[in-house]
Design an enzyme around this catalytic site. Structure first.
Site, mmCIF file in Angstrom:
data_model
loop_
_atom_site.group_PDB
_atom_site.id
_atom_site.type_symbol
_atom_site.label_atom_id
_atom_site.label_comp_id
_atom_site.label_asym_id
_atom_site.label_seq_id
_atom_site.Cartn_x
_atom_site.Cartn_y
_atom_site.Cartn_z
ATOM 1 N N SER A 1 0.830 -1.210 0.000
ATOM 2 C CA SER A 1 0.000 0.000 0.000
ATOM 3 C C SER A 1 0.867 1.265 0.000
ATOM 4 C CB SER A 1 -0.952 0.007 1.198
ATOM 5 O OG SER A 1 -0.255 0.204 2.408
ATOM 6 N N HIS B 1 8.998 3.457 8.757
ATOM 7 C CA HIS B 1 8.877 2.619 9.954
ATOM 8 C C HIS B 1 7.658 3.067 10.751
ATOM 9 C CE1 HIS B 1 10.176 0.032 13.217
ATOM 10 N NE2 HIS B 1 9.925 1.031 14.044
ATOM 11 N N LEU C 1 18.794 -5.591 6.042
ATOM 12 C CA LEU C 1 19.902 -5.511 5.089
ATOM 13 C C LEU C 1 21.232 -5.372 5.815
ATOM 14 C CD1 LEU C 1 17.995 -3.125 2.689
ATOM 15 C CD2 LEU C 1 18.551 -5.522 2.238
HETATM 16 C C1 GRF Z 1 3.743 -0.562 6.960
HETATM 17 O O1 GRF Z 1 3.089 -0.281 8.158
HETATM 18 C C2 GRF Z 1 5.193 -0.187 7.078
HETATM 19 O O2 GRF Z 1 5.443 0.912 7.942
HETATM 20 C C3 GRF Z 1 5.773 -1.423 7.667
HETATM 21 O O3 GRF Z 1 5.111 -2.482 7.021
HETATM 22 C C4 GRF Z 1 3.810 -2.049 6.642
HETATM 23 C C5 GRF Z 1 3.718 -2.344 5.167
HETATM 24 O O4 GRF Z 1 2.595 -2.019 4.604
HETATM 25 N N1 GRF Z 1 7.201 -1.526 7.513
HETATM 26 P P1 GRF Z 1 2.404 -2.055 3.000
HETATM 27 O O5 GRF Z 1 3.017 -3.330 2.481
HETATM 28 O O6 GRF Z 1 3.094 -0.845 2.423
HETATM 29 O O7 GRF Z 1 0.929 -2.000 2.823
#
Ligand code: GRF
EC number: 2.1.2.2
Length: 198
Positions: A14, A110, A94
């Protein structure tokens, strides 16, 4: 010169969608690749539907040999010649070897107000601590996990009946605003932090 952006995902993507959709018109950058560490990452189909070039490098056959996995990942990314790499829900940690090749041009989002709650389960930890506010952070990636210079933060209130899932959804909404805003500035060479909800 329009900047080229490669986006790395592991799941639904997303954040990737919000980044790709933001890079239109007079935006100083364009997405050039969406890369995943699994063929089953739901975001790959979304990226294709948006007309993106997609690719994946499955980390599992490398059986924990992170350097070998990253060497293949690095070469594939290089083929797309990106100027900037955005980690968007990319869940592989990584190594310093990989990070040092992209340092200063690799960003990560994050789901906490760093430096609070590095690592996983950030929403449950904020609830357990009884925090009044929570949120998300976009930072430059350095060898230390979730530690690099902060380029933007968005803050949300924590509400009485919140569960980790409800709070995560409220934070994710802000992620979709924060990451595009930071990327636009970063692509213009501006590292002034973006602040939302403060
Ligand atoms: C998000 O909350 C991001 O901060 C975290 O993983 C989630 C991923 O969501 N690292 P998406 O795959 O971008 O929907």
């Amino acid at each position: 010169m329009t900047k080229r952006v490669a986006i790395l995902i592991s799941g639904g993507g997303s954040n990737m969608v919000s980044l790709v959709e933001s890079m239109t018109g007079d935006h100083p950058a364009r997405a050039c690749l969406v890369m995943a560490n699994s063929e089953n990452a739901g975001g790959l189909a979304k990226a294709s539907a948006l007309g993106m070039d997609t690719d994946f490098v499955d980390h599992r056959p490398f059986k924990g040999d992170r350097a070998a996995f990253e060497e293949v990942l690095h070469d594939r990314i290089l083929q797309a010649q990106p100027d900037i790499v955005c980690l968007a829900g990319f869940m592989r940690v990584l190594t310093e070897g990989f990070v040092s090749k992209w340092q200063g041009r690799m960003l990560n989002i994050h789901p906490s107000l760093l430096p609070k709650y590095r690592g996983l389960h950030t929403h449950a930890r904020a609830l357990e601590a009884g925090d009044a506010y929570h949120g998300c952070t976009v930072h430059e990636v350095t060898p230390e996990l979730d530690d690099g210079p902060i380029l933007g933060q968005a803050r949300v209130p924590v509400l009485e009946d919140d569960t980790p899932e409800v709070l995560a959804a409220r934070v994710l909404e802000q992620e979709h605003k924060l990451y595009p805003a930071v990327l636009r500035r970063f692509a213009e060479g501006d590292r002034t932090p973006v602040k939302i909800g403060f």
